[in-house]
Enzyme design. Structure first.
Site, PDB file in Angstrom:
ATOM      1  N   GLU A 249       0.556  -0.606  -0.441  1.00 48.14           N
ATOM      2  CA  GLU A 249       0.014  -0.431  -0.052  1.00 48.14           C
ATOM      3  C   GLU A 249       1.026   1.599  -0.404  1.00 48.14           C
ATOM      4  OE1 GLU A 249      -3.104  -0.159   1.955  1.00 48.14           O
ATOM      5  OE2 GLU A 249      -4.267  -1.572   2.242  1.00 48.14           O
TER       6      GLU A 249
ATOM      7  N   TYR B  47     -11.397  -2.811   1.229  1.00 43.35           N
ATOM      8  CA  TYR B  47     -12.334  -2.902   2.512  1.00 43.35           C
ATOM      9  C   TYR B  47     -13.895  -2.769   2.433  1.00 43.35           C
ATOM     10  CZ  TYR B  47      -8.000  -5.403   4.473  1.00 43.35           C
ATOM     11  OH  TYR B  47      -6.579  -5.403   4.403  1.00 43.35           O
TER      12      TYR B  47
ATOM     13  N   GLU C 275      -5.846  -8.827  -0.588  1.00 44.48           N
ATOM     14  CA  GLU C 275      -6.297  -7.457   1.483  1.00 44.48           C
ATOM     15  C   GLU C 275      -7.503  -7.632   0.930  1.00 44.48           C
ATOM     16  OE1 GLU C 275      -4.661  -4.922   3.177  1.00 44.48           O
ATOM     17  OE2 GLU C 275      -2.410  -5.530   3.327  1.00 44.48           O
TER      18      GLU C 275
HETATM   19  O1  AHR Z   1      -4.932  -5.473   7.485  1.00 44.82           O
HETATM   20  C1  AHR Z   1      -4.816  -4.686   8.097  1.00 44.82           C
HETATM   21  C2  AHR Z   1      -4.353  -3.315   7.248  1.00 44.82           C
HETATM   22  O2  AHR Z   1      -5.457  -2.546   6.349  1.00 44.82           O
HETATM   23  C3  AHR Z   1      -2.851  -3.702   6.951  1.00 44.82           C
HETATM   24  O3  AHR Z   1      -2.016  -3.615   7.582  1.00 44.82           O
HETATM   25  C4  AHR Z   1      -2.698  -2.794   5.610  1.00 44.82           C
HETATM   26  O4  AHR Z   1      -2.545  -2.518   4.130  1.00 44.82           O
HETATM   27  C5  AHR Z   1      -4.314  -2.170   5.153  1.00 44.82           C
HETATM   28  O5  AHR Z   1      -4.111  -0.621   5.175  1.00 44.82           O
END
Ligand code: AHR
Length: 504
Positions: free
Chosen positions: A173, A244, A292
C-alpha cells in the site's frame, strides 16, 4: 416475489480457478501473530509456541498461500531482527500500529508454521524505509542454498535447506499516506521496477507483485495504478489490489450491495492492465493479486484509551454479524466471477484482526461466520468456474442502482466432478426460490444444500456462543427433470452441491 431463474452448464467452463484465490494473510498486527497463531504457554501450544487450536482451524481452511509479514507493518520492518536465537532478538517499536514488537516470530519461524499448516508463503519486502539491497539480501537469505554470507547465516540459524520462496510482494500500500515511507506513484513505480529487476537478476522465475491502489476510496485511485503499471509492467506479474467494505453511513440494503464496489474496482483495474498491455506491446497479461479483502468497519481499530507501545494489543477486532457474513460471501462470489484474472486473493487477516478465527489470549479459539464462508469456498470451490447465468428479482439502491437480491456463481471440481453453486440472498426478510435449468444431462442428484442464516441480521458468534452462525443442512433442494429447485432463506449464504453422472 418471482423466483430467480438461472441456467447451468457444467460442460461450459468459464475459467479455471487458481487455488490461491483462497489465500490468507498474517501480519504482525494486534493479536494476529502474538496471541493468535503463536502463544507459548497456551494450553494447546507446542514446544515452538504455535497454538494448535488455531493451527487446526487454519488447516481446515487449507489456504494454499499466506501473505506475510505485512501489511503496513512491513514498511518499517527489519527482517534481520526476526531471525537467529530468540533470546538475542531485539525489542522494537512498530511505527505502523504503534505497538511493541518482540520479534519472537520472524521469517524462519513463519516458514516453520507454513509447513505445519501445509501452505506456501507470499513474502513482502520493505520498500517503505528500505530498498533494493535489503530486498535482495532477504531473497538471498531465504533462497540461496549456501556459500554466501546471507545464506550461510540462515544455515547457522538452523535452516540448512533454502526456503525457495517463489512469490514476493514489492512493498505494501505505498499509495497510502499512512504508510511509513509513503511514495508518489512515480517514486514507487521506479523503486518497484528496479527492485524487481534486481530480484530477477538472481532468479528470473520469481513471481513479483507490485502495489496497486489500496482501494477505490483513495483520491489517487486509479491514476496510481496507471503510473505504476506504465513503469513496472514488464517487470512484474501481478498488480496488488485491496478492498475493505463497511456499513458506515449505509442502509442495510446499500451495505448488502457493496460487492458492486469490488466489481467496479476489478473492471477498472483490469481495463487499465489491458490498456498497458497494448501500450507496451507486451505479450504478458497482468494478473490481479487481491491480497487484502474483507469486511472492515473502521470504527473497529483500537479500543478507546489504549496506550501506544503495548505488546499485542487487541487491534482491529471486528466481530461479524450475520449481515457482515452475507456481505463477505458476496465478495467471495465476485472474486470467483473474476477468477480468470484474480489468481491470488488473501483474506485480511487470518486470526483476530478482522479474522475468521478469533481467540482469547490464554483461552478459547472460535469461528466467526466468515470462517464458514471461506471454508465452503476452499473445500467446494476449487477447479473451474462454469456457466451459470442468473436472472434474479431486483431492488433499487441509491448508491449502486438496480441490485439483484440473489447473486451466485457455480464451480466444478475437476477430480470429483461435483458442482457447487455458491449464492447469497440479500433480502432481509423474505426467502427466495431459485430455479435452475440444467443445460446438460450429466447431473444426477443434489448432494446437499448448506446454508448460513439467523433470525436476526445482528446475530454474531462469541466464545460463549460460537455456533450462533453455523452451517445448517437444508431440506427441499431437489432436481426434477432438468430443473433444480431450492429456497434460499432471507439474508443467507448458501452452497448447493450437485453430483455429476460420470463421476457418480
Ligand atoms: O489488514 C489491515 C491493514 O489494512 C494492513 O496492514 C494494510 O495493508 C491495510 O491498510
Amino acid at each position: 416475489m418471482e423466483s430467480a431463474k438461472a441456467t447451468l452448464d457444467a460442460n461450459d467452463c468459464v475459467t479455471e480457478i487458481d487455488e490461491r484465490l483462497y489465500g490468507n494473510f498474517v501480519e504482525h498486527l494486534g493479536r494476529c501473530v502474538y496471541g493468535g497463531i503463536y502463544e507459548p504457554g497456551h494450553a494447546t501450544a507446542d514446544a515452538a509456541g504455535w497454538r494448535h487450536d488455531v493451527l487446526e482451524m487454519t488447516q481446515q481452511l487449507a489456504p494454499p498461500i499466506v501473505r506475510y509479514p505485512g501489511g503496513n507493518f512491513v514498511s518499517a520492518y527489519r527482517w534481520e531482527d526476526g531471525v537467529g536465537a530468540k533470546s538475542l532478538r531485539p525489542q522494537r517499536i512498530d511505527l505502523a500500529w504503534q505497538t511493541m514488537e518482540s520479534n519472537q516470530v520472524g521469517t524462519n519461524d513463519f516458514m516453520d508454521w507454513c509447513k505445519l499448516v501445509g501452505t506456501t508463503p507470499m513474502m513482502a519486502v520493505n520498500l517503505g524505509t528500505r530498498g533494493i539491497i535489503e530486498a535482495c539480501q532477504l531473497l538471498e537469505y531465504c533462497n540461496h542454498p549456501s556459500g554466501t554470507s546471507w545464506s550461510d547465516l540462515r544455515i547457522s540459524h538452523g535452516y540448512p535447506e533454502p526456503h525457495a520462496i517463489k512469490t514476493w510482494c514489492l512493498g505494501n500500500e505505498m499509495d497510502g499516506p499512512w504508510q511509513t515511507g509513503h511514495k508518489t506513484a512515480e517514486e514507487y513505480g521506479r523503486i518497484a521496477t528496479e527492485t524487481a529487476r534486481a530480484m530477477r537478476q538472481y532468479d528470473a522465475s520469481l513471481e513479483l507483485v507490485a502495489c496497486g491502489s489500496c482501494g477505490p476510496y483513495i483520491e489517487t485511485y486509479p491514476e496510481w495504478d496507471r503510473v505504476v503499471l506504465d513503469l513496472a509492467y514488464e517487470q512484474v506479474d501481478y498488480l496488488s489490489v485491496h478492498l475493505y467494505v463497511h456499513d458506515i453511513d449505509r442502509t442495510p440494503e446499500a451495505y448488502l450491495g457493496v460487492s458492486e464496489l469490488m466489481e467496479r474496482q476489478l473492471r477498472t483495474t483490469l481495463g487499465l492492465c489491458d490498456f498497458m498491455k497494448s501500450r507496451h506491446r507486451s505479450k504478458k497479461t497482468m494478473m490481479i493479486c487481491f491480497d487484502e479483502w474483507n469486511v472492515w468497519n473502521w470504527n473497529y481499530l483500537r479500543p478507546e484509551g489504549l496506550q501506544p507501545w503495548q505488546t499485542a494489543p487487541p487491534l482491529v477486532e471486528q466481530i461479524y454479524r450475520m449481515i457482515d457474513t452475507v456481505v463477505f460471501g458476496s465478495l467471495l462470489i465476485t472474486l470467483l466471477k473474476h477468477a480468470d484474472r484474480v489468481r491470488i486473493a488473501c483474506v485480511a487477516q487470518l486470526v483476530n484482526v478482522i479474522g475468521p478465527i478469533m481467540t482469547e489470549t490464554g483461552g478459547r479459539a472460535w469461528k466467526q461466520g466468515t470462517y464458514h464462508v471461506l471454508d465452503h469456498g476452499s473445500r467446494f470451490g476449487r477447479g473451474e468456474v462454469i456457466h451459470f447465468r442468473l436472472n434474479s428479482p431486483t431492488y433499487e439502491c441509491s448508491e449502486f442502482g438496480t441490485m439483484p437480491y440473489i447473486d451466485a456463481v457455480a464451480t466444478r471440481d475437476l477430480t470429483s466432478g461435483e458442482i457447487a453453486i455458491f449464492s447469497i440472498n440479500r433480502h432481509l426478510h423474505q426467502a427466495l426460490d431459485l430455479s435452475v435449468r440444467i443445460l446438460h444431462d450429466g447431473i444426477t442428484e443434489c448432494i446437499e444444500h448448506i446454508s448460513l442464516f439467523t433470525n436476526d441480521p445482528e446475530v454474531r458468534n462469541s466464545p460463549d456462543q460460537p455456533e450462533e452462525i453455523h452451517p445448517r443442512t437444508m431440506q427441499g433442494a431437489q432436481i426434477t427433470g432438468d430443473q433444480l429447485f431450492a429456497t434460499l432463506p432471507p439474508l443467507s449464504w448458501n452452497v448447493i452441491r450437485l453430483r455429476q453422472k460420470s463421476h457418480a
